[in-house]
Motif scaffolding. Structure first.
Motif, PDB file in Angstrom:
ATOM      1  N   ALA A 130       0.849  -1.190   0.000  1.00 41.18           N
ATOM      2  CA  ALA A 130       0.000   0.000   0.000  1.00 41.18           C
ATOM      3  C   ALA A 130       0.884   1.240   0.000  1.00 41.18           C
ATOM      4  O   ALA A 130       2.004   1.226   0.534  1.00 41.18           O
ATOM      5  N   VAL A 131       0.390   2.319  -0.599  1.00 36.17           N
ATOM      6  CA  VAL A 131       1.173   3.545  -0.670  1.00 36.17           C
ATOM      7  C   VAL A 131       0.245   4.750  -0.581  1.00 36.17           C
ATOM      8  O   VAL A 131      -0.862   4.740  -1.126  1.00 36.17           O
ATOM      9  N   CYS A 132       0.711   5.785   0.125  1.00 34.39           N
ATOM     10  CA  CYS A 132      -0.007   7.059   0.227  1.00 34.39           C
ATOM     11  C   CYS A 132       0.976   8.177  -0.099  1.00 34.39           C
ATOM     12  O   CYS A 132       2.053   8.240   0.526  1.00 34.39           O
ATOM     13  N   LEU A 133       0.628   9.014  -1.038  1.00 31.25           N
ATOM     14  CA  LEU A 133       1.506  10.128  -1.406  1.00 31.25           C
ATOM     15  C   LEU A 133       0.701  11.199  -2.129  1.00 31.25           C
ATOM     16  O   LEU A 133      -0.464  11.004  -2.472  1.00 31.25           O
ATOM     17  N   TRP A 185      -3.013  18.971  -7.463  1.00 26.02           N
ATOM     18  CA  TRP A 185      -2.310  18.094  -6.528  1.00 26.02           C
ATOM     19  C   TRP A 185      -3.257  17.002  -6.072  1.00 26.02           C
ATOM     20  O   TRP A 185      -4.350  17.274  -5.586  1.00 26.02           O
ATOM     21  N   ASN A 186      -2.821  15.768  -6.235  1.00 26.89           N
ATOM     22  CA  ASN A 186      -3.645  14.600  -5.990  1.00 26.89           C
ATOM     23  C   ASN A 186      -3.110  13.833  -4.778  1.00 26.89           C
ATOM     24  O   ASN A 186      -1.978  13.344  -4.808  1.00 26.89           O
ATOM     25  N   ALA A 187      -3.916  13.778  -3.715  1.00 28.73           N
ATOM     26  CA  ALA A 187      -3.575  12.941  -2.566  1.00 28.73           C
ATOM     27  C   ALA A 187      -4.030  11.536  -2.899  1.00 28.73           C
ATOM     28  O   ALA A 187      -5.230  11.245  -2.952  1.00 28.73           O
ATOM     29  N   LEU A 188      -3.089  10.651  -3.139  1.00 25.24           N
ATOM     30  CA  LEU A 188      -3.360   9.328  -3.687  1.00 25.24           C
ATOM     31  C   LEU A 188      -3.084   8.245  -2.644  1.00 25.24           C
ATOM     32  O   LEU A 188      -2.032   8.227  -2.008  1.00 25.24           O
ATOM     33  N   PHE A 195      -7.775   5.575  -4.034  1.00 26.17           N
ATOM     34  CA  PHE A 195      -8.638   6.656  -3.562  1.00 26.17           C
ATOM     35  C   PHE A 195      -7.886   7.962  -3.767  1.00 26.17           C
ATOM     36  O   PHE A 195      -6.733   8.094  -3.343  1.00 26.17           O
ATOM     37  N   GLN A 196      -8.532   8.942  -4.410  1.00 32.32           N
ATOM     38  CA  GLN A 196      -7.845  10.169  -4.784  1.00 32.32           C
ATOM     39  C   GLN A 196      -8.651  11.390  -4.347  1.00 32.32           C
ATOM     40  O   GLN A 196      -9.877  11.402  -4.466  1.00 32.32           O
ATOM     41  N   THR A 197      -7.915  12.400  -3.861  1.00 29.33           N
ATOM     42  CA  THR A 197      -8.541  13.644  -3.419  1.00 29.33           C
ATOM     43  C   THR A 197      -7.742  14.833  -3.938  1.00 29.33           C
ATOM     44  O   THR A 197      -6.511  14.863  -3.829  1.00 29.33           O
ATOM     45  N   ASP A 198      -8.434  15.801  -4.497  1.00 33.16           N
ATOM     46  CA  ASP A 198      -7.793  17.031  -4.963  1.00 33.16           C
ATOM     47  C   ASP A 198      -7.456  17.896  -3.748  1.00 33.16           C
ATOM     48  O   ASP A 198      -8.345  18.377  -3.052  1.00 33.16           O
ATOM     49  N   VAL A 199      -6.150  18.073  -3.489  1.00 32.95           N
ATOM     50  CA  VAL A 199      -5.711  18.846  -2.316  1.00 32.95           C
ATOM     51  C   VAL A 199      -4.977  20.113  -2.750  1.00 32.95           C
ATOM     52  O   VAL A 199      -4.165  20.652  -1.986  1.00 32.95           O
ATOM     53  N   THR A 200      -5.247  20.588  -3.958  1.00 35.21           N
ATOM     54  CA  THR A 200      -4.554  21.765  -4.484  1.00 35.21           C
ATOM     55  C   THR A 200      -4.747  22.975  -3.573  1.00 35.21           C
ATOM     56  O   THR A 200      -3.785  23.677  -3.230  1.00 35.21           O
TER      57      THR A 200
END
Length: 369
Positions: A81-84, A97-100, A118-123
Motif C-alpha cells: 500500500a502507498v499514500c503520497l 495536486w492529488n492525494a493518492l 482513492f484520490q482527493t484534490d488537495v490543491t
C-alpha cells in the motif's frame, strides 16, 4: 441471491462516493484501469471510455515529480500500500495536486488481483499551507534583516567612503587601481541596496525609487562585476542594441544586483568551464535582457520552484535561496516580467522584459562585444 444483491450494493456505493475511486487490474501488464467512478471522471475531465483500459499514468504531466512516480511504481511492484501526493493533470491541461492512496487487493489464497485507489484534490490545501509557510518565512526574514541592518550598514561604511578618499592620492598612471577602487565602491553600494531590498521584500513592499536611467548603465556595470568574478575557464560575451533615447524607470542598483545574481548563478552552473552570454536588445516599446549559460540546465522540479523564497539547490552554507526571489521581486518593481528557458543538458536562459520610456539620458560607454 444475497451475494448478487451485495455486489449490486457495492457498485452503487462506489458510483455514489464523492471521493475519486479507481480499480486497476494487477494481472494484466501495465495495470490498466478497469473501473473509475463518476467522481474521478468529474475531477479529471475524462470520459469513461477515455479512462478505462489505460494505466493511470495518463494523469501525469511535464512537472510531475519523477521521484514520486518511481516511489509509486516501486510500491506497486512490491505489492504494498502507498499514500503520497503527486502533481497530476486534468484533460484540459490544468494541474492539480492529488492525494493518492492505493492498496493491493488479494484473494483468500494471497493472489494479487487488483489495486484500489482513492484520490482527493488537495490543491487548495497545499496552496494555503505554502502561503502560511511563506508568511512565516517572510516574518522571520524581516526580523533577521531588521536586526542586522544597522550593523551591516556600519560595516559597509569604509567600503563605500574610503575609495573616493584614496583615489586622488594615486599617481595618474594607476588607471587599473582606480578602476578597482571604483568597483569596490560600487560593490559596497550594491551590498547596501541588497540589504535594503531584503528588508523591503520581507515586508511585502516594492523597492523602486522612480529614477530614469539608460539600460546600458546597469548592463555595463553587471558585466564588469561578472568578468571580475569569472574563473579562467569561463568566457563571458555580450551584445547590446538599445537607442540612447530610451530609459528605464526604477532603481538601477537593484537591477544591477539582479543581473549580477543571474550571472553568478550561470557561472556556478558551469563548474569552471563554458560560456555565459549577456544581451540587451530593444523589442518594440520594451527591452529584453538575457543571461544565458552553456551549463547542464535545470530539471522540471527545480524550474517550478526557481523563484520560491529560501529554495536552493546549493549545499548548506553556499546559498540562501533568496537570490532569485529578489530578482523576481526587482523585475516586478519595474513592471516587467522574467522567463526561464531550460532543458536538462542544454543550458539555461533567463529573459527579463522591461518597459521603457522615451527620455534622453546620458549613455555610458558601450560594452565590449
Amino acid at each position: 441471491m444475497r451475494f448478487e444483491l451485495a455486489d449490486e450494493v457495492w457498485m452503487t456505493a462506489l458510483d455514489a462516493a464523492q471521493i475519486c475511486i479507481t480499480i486497476a487490474d494487477a494481472k494484466t501488464p501495465g495495470r490498466p484501469l478497469v473501473y473509475v467512478n463518476p467522481a474521478f471522471l468529474k475531477q479529471t475531465g475524462y470520459s469513461l471510455e477515455e479512462a478505462v483500459g489505460r494505466n493511470c499514468g495518463f494523469l501525469q504531466g511535464p512537472d510531475t515529480d519523477p521521484h514520486t512516480v518511481l516511489q509509486l511504481r516501486a510500491s506497486l511492484e512490491a505489492e504494498m500500500a502507498v499514500c503520497l501526493e503527486v502533481l497530476n493533470y486534468k484533460k484540459d491541461g490544468t494541474p492539480f495536486w492529488n492525494a493518492l492512496s492505493i492498496s493491493p487487493i488479494k484473494t483468500a489464497t494471497g493472489d494479487l488481483v487488483a489495486f484500489v485507489g482513492f484520490q482527493t484534490d488537495v490543491t487548495d490545501r497545499r496552496a494555503a499551507s505554502l502561503e502560511e509557510q511563506h508568511s512565516e518565512k517572510m516574518a522571520a526574514l524581516g526580523r533577521f534583516a531588521g536586526g542586522i541592518a544597522h550593523q551591516v550598514n556600519s560595516a559597509l561604511q569604509p567600503v563605500v567612503s574610503l575609495p573616493a578618499l584614496i583615489a586622488p592620492s594615486l599617481p595618474m598612471n594607476k588607471t587599473e587601481e582606480r578602476d578597482w577602487l571604483e568597483l569596490i565602491e560600487t560593490s559596497g553600494k550594491a551590498a547596501r541596496t541588497l540589504l535594503k531590498s531584503v528588508l523591503a521584500f520581507s515586508r511585502g513592499r516594492e523597492f523602486r525609487d522612480g529614477k530614469l536611467f539608460h539600460p546600458n548603465e546597469v548592463f555595463d556595470l553587471a558585466l564588469r562585476h561578472l568578468r571580475t568574478a569569472a574563473p579562467p575557464g569561463v568566457r563571458i560575451t555580450s551584445s547590446h542594441r538599445v537607442r540612447g533615447t530610451l530609459a528605464l524607470c526604477g532603481d538601477p542598483v537593484a537591477l544591477t544586483n539582479a543581473l549580477v545574481e543571474l550571472g553568478q548563478n550561470a557561472l556556478d552552473a558551469l563548474d569552471g568551464a563554458g560560456e555565459v552570454r549577456l544581451s540587451l536588445e530593444e523589442v518594440g516599446n520594451r527591452v529584453e535582457i538575457c543571461v544565458q549559460d552553456t551549463g547542464p540546465g535545470l530539471d522540471a522540479r527545480t524550474r517550478s520552484r526557481l523563484f520560491e523564497p529560501f529554495y536552493t539547490t546549493k549545499p548548506i552554507g553556499q546559498g540562501t535561496g533568496l537570490g532569485l526571489a529578489l530578482v523576481h521581486s526587482t523585475v516586478e518593481a519595474f513592471s516587467g516580467s522574467i522567463a526561464v528557458e531550460t532543458r536538462s543538458g542544454t543550458g539555461t536562459r533567463f529573459v527579463i522584459t522591461l518597459p521603457v520610456e522615451p527620455f534622453q539620458v546620458p549613455v555610458s560607454a558601450a560594452a565590449t562585444v
